[in-house]
Structure formats: structure tokens, C-alpha cells
Design an enzyme around this catalytic site. Structure first.
Site, PDB file in Angstrom:
ATOM      1  N   GLU A 126      -5.061   3.716   6.437  1.00 37.73           N
ATOM      2  CA  GLU A 126      -4.949   3.763   5.264  1.00 37.73           C
ATOM      3  C   GLU A 126      -5.037   4.721   4.239  1.00 37.73           C
ATOM      4  O   GLU A 126      -4.096   5.270   3.594  1.00 37.73           O
ATOM      5  CB  GLU A 126      -5.664   2.438   4.651  1.00 37.73           C
ATOM      6  CG  GLU A 126      -5.259   1.977   3.144  1.00 37.73           C
ATOM      7  CD  GLU A 126      -5.459   0.616   2.672  1.00 37.73           C
ATOM      8  OE1 GLU A 126      -6.120   0.625   1.469  1.00 37.73           O
ATOM      9  OE2 GLU A 126      -5.594  -0.362   3.605  1.00 37.73           O
ATOM     10  N   ARG A 173       1.011  -1.262   0.018  1.00 36.55           N
ATOM     11  CA  ARG A 173      -0.054   0.048   0.021  1.00 36.55           C
ATOM     12  C   ARG A 173       0.752   1.148  -0.058  1.00 36.55           C
ATOM     13  O   ARG A 173       0.424   2.359   0.703  1.00 36.55           O
ATOM     14  CB  ARG A 173      -0.916   0.058   1.362  1.00 36.55           C
ATOM     15  CG  ARG A 173      -1.930  -1.185   1.277  1.00 36.55           C
ATOM     16  CD  ARG A 173      -2.799  -1.060   0.183  1.00 36.55           C
ATOM     17  NE  ARG A 173      -3.879  -2.266   0.371  1.00 36.55           N
ATOM     18  CZ  ARG A 173      -3.421  -3.575  -0.034  1.00 36.55           C
ATOM     19  NH1 ARG A 173      -2.329  -3.849  -0.700  1.00 36.55           N
ATOM     20  NH2 ARG A 173      -4.489  -4.655  -0.078  1.00 36.55           N
ATOM     21  N   SER A 216     -11.302   0.251   2.912  1.00 35.42           N
ATOM     22  CA  SER A 216     -10.669  -0.168   3.925  1.00 35.42           C
ATOM     23  C   SER A 216      -9.851   1.045   4.887  1.00 35.42           C
ATOM     24  O   SER A 216      -9.016   1.620   4.304  1.00 35.42           O
ATOM     25  CB  SER A 216      -9.616  -1.562   3.644  1.00 35.42           C
ATOM     26  OG  SER A 216     -10.334  -2.263   3.214  1.00 35.42           O
TER      27      SER A 216
END
Length: 383
Positions: A366, A190, A268
Site C-alpha cells: 500500500e 486506494r 496498513s
């Protein structure tokens, strides 16, 4: 890196443009509340919507010549992975270029170039329909294609870097175009060079190398195999195809994840934490059902959603920001276009503190936290 990019425009695939916004070049005091999927109240000083690369060249030429103090630049794509401030004191650049070009084709692979403004999920469905495979596990991830490399989006065992060949991007500080290879992008979990250097690069095109072998796919993650097999059986087949995998993932995600258009969220919210194997083994003695996936170097990726749920926070948080009742990993906004960053920060801290107290595992956010001046908040509200 190079500054030139050769295109084969002999084969072009344009997706529907019904959802394109009105060109907002030189539009002052623009409301961004509807331009982020978390539906946080936010207003910017100026928004520049770019529908081709030449517009960026023209804008930047004027921007650097302006003798008055310039406001900082902030690049905003589809708004699906950002937490915007109530007042964004910056010039917002929105890359909305459209188009898909077939740039190479062999018996086993194709090369495609996708403009930054293409909807990501529409692109995945389009490639599978064309018999071009590799992106199917990334179906139903919200956002636009230009933002996908920034986050190195991933799902069900696949990451964007697995298929990405290059990125065409504009380097804002030097006003120059570059082609960055996958290695140049320096991808991580990520993560990418773009995420670590925000508002330095504006991505306009992404090149992918996809395969054409319908017998090659990844369906071993979670319930994908079982659901995909059902789709195949409904069509009288025993052998799965990438299309079955994609449909299975769409089905699973729709059951677990809320549609941002119906219940605002940014997907998320917490990354799946990666911990040492020894720590995971110790936790297994206390929590035999803990969910984890092996990673290199004797590390384990733990399911953050499981941690949050076991901490008793499924559907919990601090109103109006609470976790989704069916997927604890997703934070939802129950007062859209009114809630602000501070509401998210309060819920985030409460959830992370509760998880840490129970499991001694630190959760990391995130989505990207945007400060009022357009800079990225790495320390502010980090959990």
C-alpha cells in the site's frame, strides 16, 4: 476542470498550529528521517515548505526560469504512506497550508474547504464536533488532508470519495492551477489519478460535502456497532450517533494499531486483496474462518491481516522490520532513523512469498516506494 476557485471565507475554523514545522524554504541537504512515519533514514537535496499557494507560484516561476539542469520535484505531505530512499536526489515540495473554511450550508448539508496541511484526524474530530458528518469512519488515519485524495483513504466501509466534492491542485508541468471534481480524480480502491501520476499534481485544498443528520452513520463494519453501542449506553442513550461511531473506531484502532510516534510504521502495509468469488469459496473449504467482504462483479475483498496471521507471521518478518504483534497488517521499524528501504523490501518479500505459498493470493504493497530520483517504484520491490 477549471482554473478558478471561489471561496466563502466568512466562516473560518483554524486548528492548532503547535506542530507546524519551521519554514524550510531553500534549506539544503535536509534530513527527512523525521518526516516519514516509518522513520527510515533519508536525506534530500533541498526541501521547500509551502505555507500558502503564492509561495508555490513564486518557486515554480524561478524553477522553470533556471537555465541550469533542475533536479526533479517530489511532493511529500505528512510522510505517513511513503517509503523514502536513503538519499533523495530531488527537490522536495511540502504543502503545509492551514485552514478550514465553511463554504456552503443548508438544512441538511454543509460544504467545507480544507487546506492541505491540516492534520487528517484533527479534521475528522473537528467536523464531528461541529455536527458535520460523513468522515467519522476515517478517524485516526495518520497524515495530512492534502494526501488523503491521493490514496483515496478508506476504513470501516467508508472511502474519501464518498464525501469529496473537489480538489484544488497545481499542475507542475504546466504551472497552472485547476479544480478537479471527484470524477476528475478517477478514484479507485486506494487509488486516484494523483497516485497514478505522481509528482504531477500538488494538492493545496480539498472540498467536502458533509451531512448534518446525526441518525445517519455506518456502524456495521467489524466490531464498530458493539463498541459504539457501549459508548451510547454509557451516556444513557440507546440511539447511536456519528460521534459514538467515531469514538468506537478510535478505540478499536488504538487497540490494534501502534502509534507511529512510539513505534514507527506507515499504517496498513498491504492492501486487502480482491479475488474472484470462486477462489474465495474454494479457500473457505480449507479455511472456514477466512475473512472476506463482498465486492461488485462477484469479487471478494479478503482481509490481508488474517492471511498474514494465519501464515504464522504475526510479529514476524525480517529484523528490524516486523509485523505488529496485535495487527499483522502493519509493518513496524525497530531501529528508527537507521533502517533503510532495503530492510523494508526484504521483510515485504518474505511476508508476501509466505502468504502466496500458503493461499496462492498475491499481496500488494500500500505505501508508495520512492526511488532515489524521486520517481515512484512500480516494478521495484513490488510483491
Amino acid at each position: 476542470m477549471t482554473s478558478a476557485l471561489r471561496l466563502d471565507t466568512s466562516t473560518r475554523h483554524d486548528l492548532p498550529t503547535d506542530d507546524l514545522p519551521v519554514d524550510l524554504l531553500n534549506c539544503p541537504t535536509t534530513d527527512l528521517s523525521y518526516s516519514n512515519t516509518m522513520a527510515l533514514a533519508s536525506t534530500a537535496d533541498l526541501v521547500v515548505t509551502l505555507t500558502d499557494e503564492a509561495q508555490l507560484d513564486a518557486f515554480m516561476a524561478n524553477y522553470v526560469k533556471d537555465t541550469t539542469p533542475n533536479k526533479p520535484l517530489f511532493v511529500l505531505s505528512g510522510g505517513s504512506n511513503v517509503l523514502l530512499p536513503a538519499q533523495l536526489n530531488a527537490i522536495v515540495l511540502r504543502p503545509k497550508m492551514r485552514g478550514i473554511n465553511l463554504t456552503a450550508q443548508t438544512d441538511s448539508h454543509v460544504g467545507i474547504e480544507v487546506m492541505a496541511g491540516e492534520n487528517w484526524h484533527d479534521l475528522v474530530m473537528h467536523t464531528v464536533a461541529q455536527g458535520w458528518y460523513g468522515l467519522e469512519n476515517l478517524a485516526l488515519i495518520p497524515g495530512l488532508t492534502g494526501a488523503a485524495p491521493v490514496q483515496n483513504i478508506g476504513a470501516y466501509g467508508v472511502q474519501l470519495e464518498d464525501c469529496l466534492e473537489y480538489v484544488r491542485a497545481y499542475h507542475l508541468p504546466t504551472q497552472t492551477w485547476h479544480e478537479l471534481t471527484a470524477a476528475d480524480c478517477d478514484f479507485g480502491y486506494r487509488d486516484s489519478v494523483f497516485k497514478r501520476n505522481p509528482n504531477i499534481w500538488l494538492i493545496s485544498r480539498v472540498g467536502f460535502r458533509l451531512h448534518t443528520d446525526a441518525t445517519k452513520f455506518l456502524a456495521s463494519y467489524g466490531d464498530v456497532q458493539t463498541v459504539a453501542q457501549r459508548y451510547a449506553a454509557e451516556q444513557g442513550r440507546k440511539q447511536l450517533t456519528p460521534s459514538d461511531v467515531m469514538q468506537a473506531i478510535i478505540d478499536i484502532r488504538q487497540q490494534k494499531l501502534p502509534d507511529p510516534k512510539q513505534l514507527p510504521n506507515c499504517g496498513s502495509f498491504f492492501q486487502n486483496p480482491i479475488i474472484p468469488q470462486a477462489q474465495f469459496t474454494a479457500l473457505q473449504t480449507l479455511y472456514p474462518a477466512i475473512v472476506g467482504y463482498p465486492m461488485p462483479d462477484a469479487m471478494i475483498k479478503v482481509a490481508a491481516g488474517w492471511l498474514i496471521e494465519q501464515a504464522g507471521l504475526k510479529g514476524g518478518g525480517i529484523a528490524p522490520i516486523v509485523t505488529h504483534k496485535q495487527q499483522a497488517l502493519v509493518l513496524t521499524n525497530h531501529t528508527p532513523y537507521q533502517a533503510v528501504q532495503e530492510d523494508v523490501a526484504a521483510a515485504q518479500k518474505f511476508i508476501a512469498d509466505t502468504v502466496y505459498d500458503k493461499f496462492a493470493i498475491q499481496l500488494s504493497r500500500e505505501p508508495v516506494w520512492v526511488n532515489a530520483d524521486g520517481s515512484i517504484g512500480y516494478e521495484e520491490h513490488v510483491v
